[in-house]
Write a protein that holds these residues in place. Structure first.
Motif, PDB file in Angstrom:
ATOM      1  N   TRP A   3       0.823  -1.220   0.000  1.00  0.00           N
ATOM      2  CA  TRP A   3       0.000   0.000   0.000  1.00  0.00           C
ATOM      3  C   TRP A   3       0.849   1.259   0.000  1.00  0.00           C
ATOM      4  O   TRP A   3       0.499   2.260  -0.611  1.00  0.00           O
ATOM      5  N   LYS A   4       1.996   1.237   0.702  1.00  0.00           N
ATOM      6  CA  LYS A   4       2.839   2.433   0.775  1.00  0.00           C
ATOM      7  C   LYS A   4       3.411   2.772  -0.594  1.00  0.00           C
ATOM      8  O   LYS A   4       3.358   3.922  -1.050  1.00  0.00           O
ATOM      9  N   THR A   5       3.955   1.751  -1.278  1.00  0.00           N
ATOM     10  CA  THR A   5       4.539   1.970  -2.602  1.00  0.00           C
ATOM     11  C   THR A   5       3.486   2.470  -3.578  1.00  0.00           C
ATOM     12  O   THR A   5       3.708   3.422  -4.332  1.00  0.00           O
ATOM     13  N   GLN A   6       2.306   1.840  -3.537  1.00  0.00           N
ATOM     14  CA  GLN A   6       1.236   2.220  -4.461  1.00  0.00           C
ATOM     15  C   GLN A   6       0.793   3.656  -4.243  1.00  0.00           C
ATOM     16  O   GLN A   6       0.656   4.430  -5.190  1.00  0.00           O
ATOM     17  N   ASN A   7       0.592   4.037  -2.974  1.00  0.00           N
ATOM     18  CA  ASN A   7       0.133   5.396  -2.687  1.00  0.00           C
ATOM     19  C   ASN A   7       1.164   6.447  -3.056  1.00  0.00           C
ATOM     20  O   ASN A   7       0.820   7.505  -3.581  1.00  0.00           O
ATOM     21  N   ALA A 174      -2.383  11.283  15.321  1.00  0.00           N
ATOM     22  CA  ALA A 174      -1.025  11.016  14.869  1.00  0.00           C
ATOM     23  C   ALA A 174      -0.929  11.395  13.402  1.00  0.00           C
ATOM     24  O   ALA A 174      -1.904  11.293  12.661  1.00  0.00           O
ATOM     25  N   MET A 175       0.263  11.857  13.004  1.00  0.00           N
ATOM     26  CA  MET A 175       0.511  12.195  11.608  1.00  0.00           C
ATOM     27  C   MET A 175       1.811  11.525  11.173  1.00  0.00           C
ATOM     28  O   MET A 175       2.785  11.519  11.926  1.00  0.00           O
ATOM     29  N   VAL A 176       1.791  10.948   9.983  1.00  0.00           N
ATOM     30  CA  VAL A 176       2.998  10.336   9.426  1.00  0.00           C
ATOM     31  C   VAL A 176       3.294  11.022   8.096  1.00  0.00           C
ATOM     32  O   VAL A 176       2.443  11.061   7.209  1.00  0.00           O
ATOM     33  N   PHE A 177       4.499  11.579   7.974  1.00  0.00           N
ATOM     34  CA  PHE A 177       4.926  12.313   6.787  1.00  0.00           C
ATOM     35  C   PHE A 177       5.794  11.404   5.915  1.00  0.00           C
ATOM     36  O   PHE A 177       6.762  10.814   6.397  1.00  0.00           O
ATOM     37  N   PHE A 178       5.458  11.311   4.630  1.00  0.00           N
ATOM     38  CA  PHE A 178       6.272  10.580   3.666  1.00  0.00           C
ATOM     39  C   PHE A 178       6.739  11.538   2.573  1.00  0.00           C
ATOM     40  O   PHE A 178       5.967  12.397   2.118  1.00  0.00           O
ATOM     41  N   GLU A 185      11.761   5.848   5.209  1.00  0.00           N
ATOM     42  CA  GLU A 185      10.752   5.641   6.245  1.00  0.00           C
ATOM     43  C   GLU A 185       9.971   6.938   6.461  1.00  0.00           C
ATOM     44  O   GLU A 185      10.502   8.029   6.270  1.00  0.00           O
ATOM     45  N   GLY A 186       8.726   6.791   6.892  1.00  0.00           N
ATOM     46  CA  GLY A 186       7.939   7.965   7.211  1.00  0.00           C
ATOM     47  C   GLY A 186       8.338   8.540   8.559  1.00  0.00           C
ATOM     48  O   GLY A 186       8.912   7.846   9.406  1.00  0.00           O
ATOM     49  N   LEU A 187       8.033   9.817   8.756  1.00  0.00           N
ATOM     50  CA  LEU A 187       8.305  10.492  10.025  1.00  0.00           C
ATOM     51  C   LEU A 187       6.986  10.621  10.774  1.00  0.00           C
ATOM     52  O   LEU A 187       6.059  11.288  10.319  1.00  0.00           O
ATOM     53  N   LYS A 188       6.899   9.968  11.935  1.00  0.00           N
ATOM     54  CA  LYS A 188       5.642   9.940  12.696  1.00  0.00           C
ATOM     55  C   LYS A 188       5.695  10.906  13.870  1.00  0.00           C
ATOM     56  O   LYS A 188       6.690  10.974  14.594  1.00  0.00           O
ATOM     57  N   ILE A 189       4.613  11.653  14.060  1.00  0.00           N
ATOM     58  CA  ILE A 189       4.477  12.546  15.212  1.00  0.00           C
ATOM     59  C   ILE A 189       3.123  12.267  15.856  1.00  0.00           C
ATOM     60  O   ILE A 189       2.087  12.299  15.190  1.00  0.00           O
ATOM     61  N   MET A 205      11.152  17.955   5.568  1.00  0.00           N
ATOM     62  CA  MET A 205      10.870  16.882   4.603  1.00  0.00           C
ATOM     63  C   MET A 205      11.039  17.386   3.175  1.00  0.00           C
ATOM     64  O   MET A 205      11.395  16.621   2.270  1.00  0.00           O
ATOM     65  N   LEU A 206      10.802  18.674   2.964  1.00  0.00           N
ATOM     66  CA  LEU A 206      10.937  19.259   1.626  1.00  0.00           C
ATOM     67  C   LEU A 206      12.374  19.692   1.337  1.00  0.00           C
ATOM     68  O   LEU A 206      12.684  20.111   0.220  1.00  0.00           O
ATOM     69  N   GLY A 207      13.225  19.615   2.351  1.00  0.00           N
ATOM     70  CA  GLY A 207      14.643  19.901   2.137  1.00  0.00           C
ATOM     71  C   GLY A 207      15.019  21.362   2.133  1.00  0.00           C
ATOM     72  O   GLY A 207      16.040  21.754   1.559  1.00  0.00           O
ATOM     73  N   GLY A 208      14.208  22.215   2.761  1.00  0.00           N
ATOM     74  CA  GLY A 208      14.575  23.625   2.819  1.00  0.00           C
ATOM     75  C   GLY A 208      13.380  24.543   2.899  1.00  0.00           C
ATOM     76  O   GLY A 208      12.255  24.125   3.171  1.00  0.00           O
ATOM     77  N   TYR A 209      13.615  25.799   2.619  1.00  0.00           N
ATOM     78  CA  TYR A 209      12.575  26.821   2.735  1.00  0.00           C
ATOM     79  C   TYR A 209      11.551  26.697   1.614  1.00  0.00           C
ATOM     80  O   TYR A 209      11.900  26.473   0.455  1.00  0.00           O
TER      81      TYR A 209
END
Length: 274
Positions: A3-7, A174-178, A185-189, A205-209
């Motif tokens: 499911w992760k790869t597909q999404n 909870a929120m998981v950022f991909f 791996e996703g970042l979970k908060i 996650m976007l690598g900057g401003y």
């Protein structure tokens, strides 16, 4: 393909947005309701950079045993539990039934459903209440009712429970950022934090401003909402609560908004804004 790869492939190829955020919620949880203004503000300012997927957590079933933990102890829930009428799966599956008419339709339905729970103390275990909720957000009601009792909505609910289990989500919200790199791996908060924390995670996650969009003027934003709290508006407009309350009272005097009082607090309803 899991499911992760597909999404994430769908995210990259179809929407061309680099971040996908999974939001795990229990619609009966007050802290999940309090997450709404943060989500709304993220969408207003950074919606061009991410897509959102809401996932119903399996902990919805705690309502069946009358758990008194902080996250499930809300006024609306207590009232309904005292009446002995809580059937959380019907309301939960109704959310998935709404999503079958589109992701935006699902979000509109969920938010209105939470308003019914927390602002109006409505009995959302009643199919007639759910149907009126669907009608109020512009869903096809016949299709909605049919989907509630369909295997498609039930499977979607079970899929959400499986995803929450695979991501080890035990607390809400909870929120998981991909990001767009499938192998990462996703970042979970977990829990509820200030808006700046979510922005910081998104930027990292976007690598900057990244350049945020401007928040629309207050009256224009109010015209797009059904009801909203002063707290929500103070979060969205980054304004002290009392200052926002004064602004809303001015609009009330101008007969542009109406104040609705409930046992869970007060809410503002837009009347007619020019």
């Amino acid at each position: 393909m899991d499911w992760k790869t597909q999404n994430l492939l769908e995210l990259k190829n179809v929407r061309n947005k680099p971040i996908e955020i999974y939001v795990f919620i229990d619609p009966f949880c007050e802290e999940c309701w309090l997450l709404n203004p943060i989500i709304k503000k993220l969408q207003l300012q950074y919606g061009d950079y991410f897509t959102l997927k809401q996932v119903l957590c399996g902990n919805l079933t705690v309502l069946n045993n009358g758990s008194k933990s902080k996250r499930e102890r809300t006024i609306g829930n207590q009232n309904m539990m005292e009446q002995g009428t809580v059937v959380p799966h019907l309301a939960a599956i109704s959310i998935k039934a709404a999503e079958l008419q589109g992701k935006r339709a699902g979000f509109r339905f969920l938010r209105r459903l939470q308003e019914l729970i927390f602002a109006e103390q409505a009995n959302i275990t009643d199919i007639n209440t759910l149907e009126k909720c669907a009608q109020s957000v512009g869903l096809d009601c016949k299709e909605f009712i049919r989907d509630i009792y369909s295997s498609s909505a039930a499977r979607a609910f079970q899929c959400d429970i499986r995803i929450s289990s695979e991501m080890n989500v035990a607390e809400m919200p909870a929120m998981v950022f991909f990001n767009e790199h499938i192998e990462d791996e996703g970042l979970k908060i977990t829990g509820l934090y200030s808006y700046s924390i979510y922005v910081q995670i998104l930027k990292e996650m976007l690598g900057g401003y990244v350049q945020p969009e401007n928040i629309p003027p207050l009256e224009k934003y109010l015209s797009s909402q059904s009801i909203i709290t002063t707290h929500d508006l103070s979060v969205i407009y980054d304004m002290p609560y009392q200052q926002m309350e004064r602004k809303m009272k001015k609009l009330q005097l101008q007969q542009k908004v109406e104040k609705i009082n409930s046992t869970n607090g007060s809410y503002w309803k837009c009347l007619k804004l020019s």
